[in-house]
Design an enzyme around this catalytic site. Sequence first.
Site, mmCIF file in Angstrom:
data_model
loop_
_atom_site.group_PDB
_atom_site.id
_atom_site.type_symbol
_atom_site.label_atom_id
_atom_site.label_comp_id
_atom_site.label_asym_id
_atom_site.label_seq_id
_atom_site.Cartn_x
_atom_site.Cartn_y
_atom_site.Cartn_z
ATOM 1 N N GLU A 471 1.029 -1.057 -0.048
ATOM 2 C CA GLU A 471 -0.017 -0.014 0.014
ATOM 3 C C GLU A 471 0.762 1.029 -0.139
ATOM 4 O OE1 GLU A 471 -4.644 0.983 1.592
ATOM 5 O OE2 GLU A 471 -3.319 -0.880 2.239
ATOM 6 N N GLU A 745 -2.309 0.400 13.362
ATOM 7 C CA GLU A 745 -3.575 0.746 12.595
ATOM 8 C C GLU A 745 -4.692 0.398 13.144
ATOM 9 O OE1 GLU A 745 -3.782 -1.587 9.036
ATOM 10 O OE2 GLU A 745 -4.867 -0.083 7.997
HETATM 11 C C1 BGC Z 1 -5.353 2.502 4.571
HETATM 12 C C2 BGC Z 1 -5.955 3.537 5.441
HETATM 13 C C3 BGC Z 1 -6.866 4.286 4.624
HETATM 14 C C4 BGC Z 1 -7.778 3.240 4.366
HETATM 15 C C5 BGC Z 1 -9.241 3.797 3.612
HETATM 16 C C6 BGC Z 1 -6.445 1.587 4.316
HETATM 17 O O1 BGC Z 1 -6.082 0.567 3.539
HETATM 18 O O2 BGC Z 1 -4.297 1.877 5.378
HETATM 19 O O3 BGC Z 1 -5.358 4.032 6.545
HETATM 20 O O4 BGC Z 1 -7.007 5.702 5.085
HETATM 21 O O5 BGC Z 1 -7.292 2.061 3.604
HETATM 22 O O6 BGC Z 1 -9.730 3.292 2.832
#
Ligand code: BGC
Length: 882
Positions: A471, A745
Amino acid sequence: MAGVTNYSAEISALEHHREPLGTGERRPRVSWTTTAPGGDWSQEAYEMELRRSGAEEPWSSGRVASGESVLVPWPAGAPSLVSRQRVELRVRVWGAGHADPSPWSPWAWVEAGLLEPGDWTAEAISPVLDPGEPPGAALLMRREFVVSKTVARARLYVTAWGVYEVEVNGCRVGDQVLAPGWTSYAHRLQYQTFDVTASLVQGTNVIGAMLADGWFRGRLGFGGGVSRVYGDHLALLAQMEITYDDGSADVVSTGSSWMCSSGPIVSTGLYAGEHYDARCERPGWSLAGFDASGWGPVRVVNYEAGLLVAPQGPPVRRVGALAPKAVTRTAADRLIVDFGQNVSGRLRIRVEAPDGHRIVLRHAEVLENGELSLRPLRLAEALDQYVSAGRGLEEWEPRFTLHGFRYAELEGWPGDLADGAVEAIVCHTDMRRTGWFECSDELLNRLHDNIVWSMRSNFVSIPTDCPQRDERLGWTGDILAFAPTASFLYDCRGMLGSWLADLMVEQQAFGTVPEYVPWVPLTWPLVPAAAWGDASVFLPWALYERFGDRKVLEDQYPSMKAWVDQVAELAGRRHIWDQGLQLGDWLDPASPPDRPQDARTNCYLVATAFHARSAAIVAEVAAILGMGDDHMRYLALADSTREAFVREFVTPDGRLSSDAQTAYVLALSFGLFRGDQDRAQAGRRLTELVRAEGYRIGTGFVGTPLICDALTAVGADDVAYRLLMQRECPSWLYPVTMGATTVWERWDSLLSDGRVNPGEMTSFNHYAFGSVADWIHRTLVGLAPASPGYRHILVSPRPGGAITHAAAKHDTPYGRAAVEWTRSGQRLEVIITVPPNSTATVRLPDPAEALVEVGSGTYTFVCNFRDPADDVAPNGLSHQPQ
Ligand code: BGC
């Protein structure tokens, strides 16, 4: 006091640059700080001098009657910088009430980069690939040139469609990592400027470059990702401009005379990792005399010089090295190295191994059953490989990849790990640290350290969500939550300003603010979503508040307005945004692991609340920028949206339709009430809900950054403290008790039984929930900006949580500000430092909210501190300058 000038000034920044070489501004604004030993110092006037060289008579602004010392405009009468021009400048200042100025500051300098597209005469070159060359390999490119006169100055202007490292005569040029950095390449590509004067020699010289995929052509994003987002072909653009002592000049550029070859980097990718075969090194490839007869040609490719921009912020660098804290051996005879800290970076190894011996390095944030937990990385392999050339002690560090890790597994390591054999090299955007916090509670200190580390790990060219899995995207909602904290900890104005420029060009191109910037075409739709899209409004506002830079508002105003206008249209005449994709209060701890957007707070309540607040911010910005009509228009929009919010979401009994913490937090933070009575009722309900939750966290991405402020605003500091000091999951301190070294997270990325959360999205390095640090700085310690850029500071400590001592320091644009308090019994001592040319309002808890106005200096205050229930007589307020 005439004649006494015990103060001195120093230029602290030109625009936001720490490094003034190759600036893109023609009239960079100048900031300086003053050191003034006495208290209460303010500036009455300044004088600026500019010269092109030491030999030149300086140009003077004359005495300018102005108190401004931060981002002061380039003097009106002074000529603008032209391309390549270097100017030296210095200031002196007059303090109020002083007849004589300070001594002149030391000379500072700034040098312009290439400011006109027409300055670029170099051709961009692309390696012509051998059909057998594997994709993802880094290629080498070189050319020789002759220097036959004495060099006075040489500059290298360089960039790549891809990522590059340059060498001249066998030495690395500069120390940047992953240059040119990630921008929205279709619109903006940064070039770098290096001083290579000292690298050149008389006779034959060589310039060489390594070129790899990076963000330009490498794999990006989740779900398998997408490659070649910006193009199929890598290219290098380099223009070395040499000026000789006799005034003549040469330009050595990329062009058809360059040669290219494969090299030791067999493959490299940001997620995949790097595969290096030392047997394929080309020793001396960037030195004169190297035999390049086997090398192939390059192809000249077109490029648009208008897209090339000078960087606004600092580059990514290798900023530190960590030694192993512990090493264990697994059943499969692999070494697991624990660096004791989760970071973004990579390993550097020093190893002696036979010819052709392979060492495999894997990376992970956590262990499960003594083995690396790789599942959270999803499809990011994060695997580096080194194949030895058997030349004795060899040293290697990957060049074009980064990993998010605390642990590394070494497979094939010969023997035991010697001291210094492996280090973790920490890499991130090389910002200046500006903020610090410490207190008497060790868990809280560790939480704050974790927040700093999560910022460091995720400010990597752009503000990313996480540094480890497939990501690492510039998710807008994450930085919306974290920007106020980030602005305290590091000078991130330049970096975030650059990212906002990308946000704006992409918003224009796509007709909405993407949820991550730069945009990458994945399965994610290009549709507006609240909070994430509101980063276009909240972020410039936060930067303005913290850095005092009005230009970020000027620059971003079209983007801020366009976002609010777009949402106004979606919300229609009812002023309720009740459609489309919404992420809501993302990762509310009550949401199911696989549906993070399913929060207790209705997502359209969130969307409408953010719309009201964004409209109100745009109205304020319009007033600051002197746009009266816009001001009235957005004020009316904010009002109508507030009224609509009340109509739609406030129930007849005064509750919100989502009877959840985040709903009340938003209404309280954004002022979405009919009147004070509703507000008071919402405050009571919020505290009830927090209490009912057992003082565990009940908020996600949207509510978490605001909840402590909302509680403070309704007089419930004690509840905010119970939330902050909670150790049970979910809470801020739970991860700390589980040994976290960064912010997670999910509230429970690691479950209490030590298992990794089975959710498909489990990072241990996301900064969003670390946004509570902003409350810690402003409220717990009590160091807050009361006017943009801390020109005026609010010192308002609110002790609690059984903390006996707390301190914060922040290097504001005016200089170091500090607040430190110590409680013993019912005595509270507060020591504050206010930098010269700024002022502070000090609000002490006792006598009730007593206000004291002070100028610059260091002061000690002593007062009583007691619980409201306490009946100790309020008195004892005293303050004296030190
Ligand atoms: C990210 C997040 C992001 C979110 C929104 C995730 O995969 O890691 O931090 O804001 O997606 O959909």
